[in-house]
Enzyme design. Structure first.
Site, mmCIF file in Angstrom:
data_model
loop_
_atom_site.group_PDB
_atom_site.id
_atom_site.type_symbol
_atom_site.label_atom_id
_atom_site.label_comp_id
_atom_site.label_asym_id
_atom_site.label_seq_id
_atom_site.Cartn_x
_atom_site.Cartn_y
_atom_site.Cartn_z
ATOM 1 N N HIS A 19 0.840 -1.222 0.000
ATOM 2 C CA HIS A 19 0.000 0.000 0.000
ATOM 3 C C HIS A 19 0.862 1.255 0.000
ATOM 4 O O HIS A 19 0.770 2.097 0.900
ATOM 5 C CB HIS A 19 -0.965 -0.009 1.200
ATOM 6 N N SER A 21 -27.775 0.265 -8.639
ATOM 7 C CA SER A 21 -27.457 1.339 -7.683
ATOM 8 C C SER A 21 -27.583 2.717 -8.326
ATOM 9 O O SER A 21 -26.836 3.052 -9.236
ATOM 10 C CB SER A 21 -26.022 1.122 -7.178
ATOM 11 N N ASP A 60 -11.197 1.355 4.558
ATOM 12 C CA ASP A 60 -9.756 1.388 4.224
ATOM 13 C C ASP A 60 -9.493 2.224 2.972
ATOM 14 O O ASP A 60 -8.357 2.599 2.694
ATOM 15 C CB ASP A 60 -9.172 -0.024 4.095
ATOM 16 N N VAL A 73 -13.989 -0.601 11.295
ATOM 17 C CA VAL A 73 -12.634 -1.094 11.557
ATOM 18 C C VAL A 73 -11.901 -1.248 10.217
ATOM 19 O O VAL A 73 -12.392 -1.905 9.297
ATOM 20 C CB VAL A 73 -12.677 -2.430 12.332
ATOM 21 N N ALA A 74 -10.722 -0.618 10.144
ATOM 22 C CA ALA A 74 -10.012 -0.576 8.859
ATOM 23 C C ALA A 74 -9.318 -1.897 8.539
ATOM 24 O O ALA A 74 -9.049 -2.185 7.376
ATOM 25 C CB ALA A 74 -9.012 0.569 8.871
ATOM 26 N N ASN A 75 -9.019 -2.698 9.570
ATOM 27 C CA ASN A 75 -8.384 -3.993 9.330
ATOM 28 C C ASN A 75 -9.233 -5.077 9.979
ATOM 29 O O ASN A 75 -8.849 -5.646 10.998
ATOM 30 C CB ASN A 75 -6.951 -3.984 9.883
HETATM 31 N N1 NAD Z 1 -12.085 -2.921 6.345
HETATM 32 C C1 NAD Z 1 -11.449 -4.025 5.994
HETATM 33 O O1 NAD Z 1 -10.865 -4.729 6.813
HETATM 34 C C2 NAD Z 1 -11.456 -4.476 4.555
HETATM 35 C C3 NAD Z 1 -11.024 -5.762 4.214
HETATM 36 C C4 NAD Z 1 -11.090 -6.163 2.877
HETATM 37 C C5 NAD Z 1 -11.562 -5.270 1.901
HETATM 38 N N2 NAD Z 1 -11.948 -4.003 2.276
HETATM 39 C C6 NAD Z 1 -12.471 -3.017 1.304
HETATM 40 O O2 NAD Z 1 -13.787 -3.334 0.907
HETATM 41 C C7 NAD Z 1 -14.053 -2.670 -0.326
HETATM 42 C C8 NAD Z 1 -14.701 -3.620 -1.315
HETATM 43 O O3 NAD Z 1 -13.745 -4.595 -1.713
HETATM 44 P P1 NAD Z 1 -14.121 -5.774 -2.734
HETATM 45 O O4 NAD Z 1 -12.967 -6.720 -2.759
HETATM 46 O O5 NAD Z 1 -15.486 -6.281 -2.455
HETATM 47 O O6 NAD Z 1 -14.145 -4.978 -4.128
HETATM 48 P P2 NAD Z 1 -14.836 -5.489 -5.466
HETATM 49 O O7 NAD Z 1 -14.167 -4.744 -6.574
HETATM 50 O O8 NAD Z 1 -14.885 -6.972 -5.524
HETATM 51 O O9 NAD Z 1 -16.360 -4.983 -5.332
HETATM 52 C C9 NAD Z 1 -16.705 -3.631 -5.294
HETATM 53 C C10 NAD Z 1 -18.065 -3.466 -5.946
HETATM 54 O O10 NAD Z 1 -18.486 -2.102 -5.769
HETATM 55 C C11 NAD Z 1 -19.284 -1.809 -6.878
HETATM 56 N N3 NAD Z 1 -19.535 -0.378 -6.983
HETATM 57 C C12 NAD Z 1 -18.738 0.612 -7.443
HETATM 58 N N4 NAD Z 1 -19.401 1.783 -7.406
HETATM 59 C C13 NAD Z 1 -20.635 1.533 -6.915
HETATM 60 C C14 NAD Z 1 -21.790 2.325 -6.651
HETATM 61 N N5 NAD Z 1 -21.810 3.631 -6.905
HETATM 62 N N6 NAD Z 1 -22.888 1.727 -6.129
HETATM 63 C C15 NAD Z 1 -22.896 0.411 -5.876
HETATM 64 N N7 NAD Z 1 -21.832 -0.397 -6.113
HETATM 65 C C16 NAD Z 1 -20.732 0.159 -6.626
HETATM 66 C C17 NAD Z 1 -18.491 -2.395 -8.049
HETATM 67 O O11 NAD Z 1 -19.304 -2.537 -9.212
HETATM 68 C C18 NAD Z 1 -18.059 -3.737 -7.462
HETATM 69 O O12 NAD Z 1 -18.971 -4.782 -7.774
HETATM 70 C C19 NAD Z 1 -12.686 -2.130 -0.795
HETATM 71 O O13 NAD Z 1 -12.588 -0.763 -0.459
HETATM 72 C C20 NAD Z 1 -11.701 -2.931 0.010
HETATM 73 O O14 NAD Z 1 -10.458 -2.277 0.163
HETATM 74 C C21 NAD Z 1 -11.896 -3.608 3.572
#
Ligand code: NAD
Length: 285
Positions: free
Chosen positions: A10, A134, A184, A212-214
């Site tokens: 990152h 959406s 995150d 929670v970010a992680n």
């Molecule tokens: N907090 C944590 O611990 C943690 C852990 C893992 C992933 N994440 C985060 O979760 C998020 C999602 O990750 P992912 O792997 O599912 O990504 P992904 O790319 O598989 O899915 C994201 C989805 O969001 C959709 N999208 C985009 N704009 C949109 C809108 N305006 N309305 C509705 N849907 C929309 C996309 O079409 C896609 O299907 C990322 O930001 C990732 O970094 C956080």
């Protein structure tokens, strides 16, 4: 110099680490930019699976009375309605959240703006999940009816769009809960700010926020095995072939190379820090 570092880096938001890796002369391969043939990020996916599944258990807790929540059981019981779970983003996080929410007997809506994602959800869950296109209107309608909102959107490389506004939160049911997994990337809810496992929730306008970010860190055992299952083939390749041949023979692993011998080989990282970019191929040949 010449050490291989293969992990989550990152670097785009982290100038000090970028500078130190440049001066180290190491070969730095970032999990999060390794790609696959389907356009996915195979070493990011396991953490999204964990966080997506966890988001429903975190949300279920947040709905408990002692947490400031509605005092509602996700699945209800015979004679009492289940909770309405609204998942924004139907990718890796959203699909895994939907799977858990359906399993717990909730009333589940997933919003995505990718028709492919909506089709896939429809095939996977049938009528158990309402897969909705959406738009600002659809988000407002469903979020205001929700007992639990899960934020799982991602626009690769960009900060998450603020799809749930402060005004929406004000109008949500008192005691409803939001789990903003996308925190995150800055979060997709205007009232979100990052929290930790020590103090995971806070309340804004009577709505419980879990940000929670992680998230996978709380279930480190599951997360570690899931991650190692995905990373092991690449590690074996690096060990067997050495970094140069491993990177030259696998364009997806090569996409993971962020810094090598003092040069930035990932365009996004170079742009983020306004530093020169060198194509990985040029350095490896
Ligand atoms: N907090 C944590 O611990 C943690 C852990 C893992 C992933 N994440 C985060 O979760 C998020 C999602 O990750 P992912 O792997 O599912 O990504 P992904 O790319 O598989 O899915 C994201 C989805 O969001 C959709 N999208 C985009 N704009 C949109 C809108 N305006 N309305 C509705 N849907 C929309 C996309 O079409 C896609 O299907 C990322 O930001 C990732 O970094 C956080």
């Amino acid at each position: 110099h010449d050490q291989i570092l293969f992990t989550y880096l990152h670097l785009a938001p982290d100038l000090p680490q970028t500078e130190e890796l440049i001066s180290s002369g190491a070969i730095c391969i970032a999990y999060e930019t390794v790609t696959d043939d389907r356009g996915g990020l195979p070493l990011l996916a396991p953490m999204s699976e964990v966080a997506g599944r966890m988001s429903i258990q975190a949300g279920a807790m947040a709905l408990e009375k002692s947490m400031g929540g509605l005092g509602m059981l996700l699945g209800g019981v015979p004679g009492v309605e289940p909770a309405k779970v609204v998942i924004i983003g139907g990718g890796m996080v959203g699909t895994n959240a939907a799977q858990m929410a359906v399993g717990m007997g909730a009333d589940v809506v997933v919003l995505d703006r990718s028709i492919d994602a909506l089709r896939r959800l429809n095939v996977q869950f049938g009528s158990k999940v309402k897969a909705i296109y959406s738009t600002a209107d659809a988000i407002e309608k469903h979020v205001l009816q929700a007992d639990l909102v899960i934020g799982g959107v991602l626009i690769p490389g960009a900060a998450a769009p603020k799809l749930v506004t402060r005004e929406h939160v004000k109008k949500m049911k008192p005691g409803a809960a939001i789990v903003d997994v996308a925190i995150d990337q800055g979060g997709c809810v205007e009232t979100s700010h990052a929290t930790t496992h020590q103090d995971p929730t806070y309340i804004v306008d009577d709505v419980v926020h879990y940000c929670v970010a992680n998230m996978p860190g709380a279930v480190a055992r599951t997360s570690t095995f899931a991650l190692n299952n995905a990373t092991l083939p690449y590690i074996l390749k690096l060990a067997r072939l050495g970094y140069r041949d491993a990177l030259l023979s696998d364009k997806h692993l090569q996409n993971g190379l962020n810094v090598m011998h003092g040069k930035i080989t990932c365009k996004e990282v170079a742009v983020a820090h306004n530093m020169p970019y060198t194509a990985a191929n040029e350095l490896l040949q």
